[in-house]
Design a protein around this motif. Structure first.
Motif, PDB file in Angstrom:
ATOM      1  N   THR A  53       0.856  -1.190   0.000  1.00  0.00           N
ATOM      2  CA  THR A  53       0.000   0.000   0.000  1.00  0.00           C
ATOM      3  C   THR A  53       0.890   1.237   0.000  1.00  0.00           C
ATOM      4  OG1 THR A  53      -1.894   1.077   1.047  1.00  0.00           O
ATOM      5  CG2 THR A  53      -0.224   0.191   2.521  1.00  0.00           C
ATOM      6  N   ASP A  54       0.251   2.425  -0.005  1.00  0.00           N
ATOM      7  CA  ASP A  54       1.052   3.648   0.038  1.00  0.00           C
ATOM      8  C   ASP A  54       1.015   4.268   1.431  1.00  0.00           C
ATOM      9  OD1 ASP A  54      -1.042   5.751   0.285  1.00  0.00           O
ATOM     10  OD2 ASP A  54      -1.657   4.992  -1.677  1.00  0.00           O
ATOM     11  N   GLY A  55       1.807   5.312   1.594  1.00  0.00           N
ATOM     12  CA  GLY A  55       2.043   5.901   2.911  1.00  0.00           C
ATOM     13  C   GLY A  55       0.793   6.333   3.661  1.00  0.00           C
ATOM     14  N   ARG A  56      -0.272   6.667   2.939  1.00  0.00           N
ATOM     15  CA  ARG A  56      -1.493   7.121   3.611  1.00  0.00           C
ATOM     16  C   ARG A  56      -2.069   6.033   4.516  1.00  0.00           C
ATOM     17  NH1 ARG A  56      -5.252   8.223  -1.243  1.00  0.00           N
ATOM     18  NH2 ARG A  56      -4.100   6.402  -1.950  1.00  0.00           N
ATOM     19  N   TYR A  57      -1.751   4.773   4.173  1.00  0.00           N
ATOM     20  CA  TYR A  57      -2.375   3.668   4.897  1.00  0.00           C
ATOM     21  C   TYR A  57      -1.401   2.921   5.808  1.00  0.00           C
ATOM     22  CZ  TYR A  57      -6.336   4.434   1.803  1.00  0.00           C
ATOM     23  OH  TYR A  57      -7.405   4.986   1.144  1.00  0.00           O
ATOM     24  N   ALA A  58      -0.242   3.539   6.079  1.00  0.00           N
ATOM     25  CA  ALA A  58       0.793   2.843   6.846  1.00  0.00           C
ATOM     26  C   ALA A  58       0.277   2.349   8.204  1.00  0.00           C
ATOM     27  CB  ALA A  58       2.000   3.760   7.035  1.00  0.00           C
ATOM     28  N   GLN A  59      -0.479   3.190   8.893  1.00  0.00           N
ATOM     29  CA  GLN A  59      -1.008   2.810  10.218  1.00  0.00           C
ATOM     30  C   GLN A  59      -2.152   1.815  10.080  1.00  0.00           C
ATOM     31  OE1 GLN A  59       0.237   3.805  13.136  1.00  0.00           O
ATOM     32  NE2 GLN A  59       1.802   4.879  11.950  1.00  0.00           N
ATOM     33  N   VAL A  72       5.049  -0.767   2.578  1.00  0.00           N
ATOM     34  CA  VAL A  72       4.459   0.563   2.389  1.00  0.00           C
ATOM     35  C   VAL A  72       5.417   1.340   1.500  1.00  0.00           C
ATOM     36  CG1 VAL A  72       3.712   2.685   3.521  1.00  0.00           C
ATOM     37  CG2 VAL A  72       3.346   0.474   4.652  1.00  0.00           C
ATOM     38  N   THR A  73       4.875   1.903   0.404  1.00  0.00           N
ATOM     39  CA  THR A  73       5.762   2.566  -0.544  1.00  0.00           C
ATOM     40  C   THR A  73       5.275   3.974  -0.863  1.00  0.00           C
ATOM     41  OG1 THR A  73       6.737   2.437  -2.749  1.00  0.00           O
ATOM     42  CG2 THR A  73       4.501   1.609  -2.535  1.00  0.00           C
ATOM     43  N   GLN A  75       6.113   5.048  -3.882  1.00  0.00           N
ATOM     44  CA  GLN A  75       6.115   4.984  -5.348  1.00  0.00           C
ATOM     45  C   GLN A  75       4.995   4.073  -5.847  1.00  0.00           C
ATOM     46  OE1 GLN A  75      10.197   3.941  -5.965  1.00  0.00           O
ATOM     47  NE2 GLN A  75      10.796   5.828  -4.910  1.00  0.00           N
ATOM     48  N   SER A  76       5.079   3.690  -7.108  1.00  0.00           N
ATOM     49  CA  SER A  76       4.030   2.823  -7.655  1.00  0.00           C
ATOM     50  C   SER A  76       3.972   1.505  -6.883  1.00  0.00           C
ATOM     51  CB  SER A  76       4.349   2.544  -9.131  1.00  0.00           C
ATOM     52  OG  SER A  76       3.860   1.277  -9.491  1.00  0.00           O
ATOM     53  N   LEU A  77       2.739   1.080  -6.585  1.00  0.00           N
ATOM     54  CA  LEU A  77       2.583  -0.172  -5.841  1.00  0.00           C
ATOM     55  C   LEU A  77       3.180  -1.344  -6.621  1.00  0.00           C
ATOM     56  CD1 LEU A  77      -1.103   0.078  -4.516  1.00  0.00           C
ATOM     57  CD2 LEU A  77       0.960   1.100  -3.561  1.00  0.00           C
ATOM     58  N   PHE A  78       2.990  -1.299  -7.938  1.00  0.00           N
ATOM     59  CA  PHE A  78       3.453  -2.412  -8.772  1.00  0.00           C
ATOM     60  C   PHE A  78       4.980  -2.468  -8.844  1.00  0.00           C
ATOM     61  CE2 PHE A  78      -0.929  -1.924  -9.891  1.00  0.00           C
ATOM     62  CZ  PHE A  78      -1.377  -3.222 -10.084  1.00  0.00           C
ATOM     63  N   ASP A  79       5.600  -1.302  -8.638  1.00  0.00           N
ATOM     64  CA  ASP A  79       7.056  -1.256  -8.675  1.00  0.00           C
ATOM     65  C   ASP A  79       7.674  -2.081  -7.543  1.00  0.00           C
ATOM     66  OD1 ASP A  79       9.005  -0.259 -10.353  1.00  0.00           O
ATOM     67  OD2 ASP A  79       9.694   1.113  -8.756  1.00  0.00           O
ATOM     68  N   ARG A  83      10.935  -4.444  -7.399  1.00  0.00           N
ATOM     69  CA  ARG A  83      12.100  -4.178  -6.538  1.00  0.00           C
ATOM     70  C   ARG A  83      12.322  -5.302  -5.526  1.00  0.00           C
ATOM     71  NH1 ARG A  83      11.062   0.288  -3.565  1.00  0.00           N
ATOM     72  NH2 ARG A  83       9.235   0.958  -4.705  1.00  0.00           N
ATOM     73  N   GLN A  84      11.250  -5.888  -5.052  1.00  0.00           N
ATOM     74  CA  GLN A  84      11.390  -6.981  -4.074  1.00  0.00           C
ATOM     75  C   GLN A  84      11.507  -8.351  -4.751  1.00  0.00           C
ATOM     76  OE1 GLN A  84      11.656  -6.577  -0.769  1.00  0.00           O
ATOM     77  NE2 GLN A  84      11.400  -4.359  -0.854  1.00  0.00           N
TER      78      GLN A  84
END
Ligand code: ZN
Ligand code: ZN
Length: 356
Positions: A53-59, A72-73, A75-79, A83-84
């Motif tokens: 997910t992105d930073g807005r949903y980290a918590q 939590v990224t 950048q693009s979720l698909f990226d 990368r992993q």
């Protein structure tokens, strides 16, 4: 609960011919992981589960999700998949063919040239079609709110009020009573407009002598309710009364026949044949109903075309209707839980022809 859903999906991997499933559609992500945020993708492999997910949903994601490895990224979720190195060379990846866009698929193919992507349809819907007790409890809550709001707004339905005003009151009151959202854009269709099966609320004012169809529902913890009632402002004509009785009887017949083991097209035929016998077949031009859950419309579909068979734990709507141009339309819709040998109607709202 969530774990058994994952196991059931994994158990289909061999049959589907895939090594992993990429989950990109929000109701699917929610069903499989519990994560309710609007931005998230999941990857289910034979042994692991990854959620991005992105930073807005980290918590929120840490609060809602257990057992998935979370990224939590910014950048693009698909990226993150790249990368992993989450999609291994040579893997066959299943994805939901109904909801992944053409452009997204093109990007995925470009980013992962050594992976094969296989569209699959309704895999998660088929699992989600059988509800557990927790899910049924949430749908019951949503239905109870819808019932309560129906009773409350009867007082507001009078000549001179706009359809949109009624829709606004429904929306406000559903939230006041605990819903998180409307299930869909409320339908308030009065007079000749009631002959439009999906006449969303307009600026038209109600008048004496009209039929009013209300179709609305709400969402509780992601789960939908969906109910239709038709009522009259002032004394209805004999023909309208007759149509109402035909639709009500058709709906009751379908409810009486709804049980595990019946083919959905047979159930559709119960109401359709009755309406045909009464001479209104050409004015009934939609299917009998649909599954409800995390999505408003999901399998099983109750239609002539469906090949499904009802199973215990399905939650479906039963909603025949007759719509005659220039006269008006009647639809009556309840949400029911399919059980062994019968069904349980969740809605408590009266189905007598209410005349205000
Ligand atoms: Zn509806
Ligand atoms: Zn419906």
């Amino acid at each position: 609960m969530i774990f058994s859903r994952l196991q059931k999906l994994r158990a289909q991997f061999d049959l589907l011919g895939i090594d992993a499933f990429l989950v990109t559609f929000q109701p699917h992500v929610r069903y499989l992981s519990g994560f309710s945020g609007s931005s998230g993708i999941g990857l289910l492999t034979k042994r692991s589960t990854y959620l991005i997910t992105d930073g807005r949903y980290a918590q929120q994601i840490r609060h809602e999700v257990k057992g998935w490895k979370v990224f939590v990224t910014d950048q693009s979720l698909f990226d993150v998949l790249r990368r992993q190195n989450l999609l291994r060379h040579g893997w066959r990846i299943g994805f939901d063919g109904n909801t992944v866009t053409y452009n997204r698929l093109k990007e995925l193919k470009k980013s992962f040239p050594r992976v094969k992507f296989h569209p699959k349809v309704d895999c998660i819907e088929q699992l989600a079609a059988i509800k557990d007790q927790h899910e049924i409890a949430k749908i019951k809550k949503a239905v109870a709110i819808t019932d309560r709001v129906f009773l409350e707004i009867l007082d507001l339905i009078k000549p001179g009020v706009r359809e949109l005003d009624i829709a606004a009151e429904i929306s406000y009151r559903q939230r006041k009573h605990g819903a998180e959202a409307d299930a869909f854009e409320t339908i308030v269709a009065s007079g000749e407009r009631s002959a439009f099966p999906h006449g969303r609320a307009s600026a038209k004012k109600l008048s004496m002598g009209e039929i009013v169809t209300l179709d609305f529902g709400c969402v509780v913890e992601g789960y939908h309710s969906d109910m239709t009632r038709t009522l009259a402002l002032g004394r209805p004509t004999a023909e309208v009364k007759k149509i109402y009785k035909v639709v009500l009887d058709a709906q009751q017949r379908a409810i009486d026949s709804a049980r595990s083991g019946i083919k959905t097209k047979e159930l559709d035929a119960v109401a359709r044949c009755y309406i045909k016998e009464q001479g209104y077949e050409k004015y009934y031009r939609h299917s009998l109903g649909h599954g409800i859950g995390l999505q408003l419309h999901e399998p099983p579909r109750l239609s002539v075309l469906s090949k499904a068979t009802l199973e215990s734990g399905n939650v479906v709507t039963i909603e025949p209707g007759v719509y005659i141009p220039n006269i008006g339309g009647v639809r009556i819709e309840d949400d029911v839980v399919i059980t062994n040998g019968s069904c349980l109607v969740l809605n408590q709202s009266s189905k007598e022809f209410i005349i205000l």
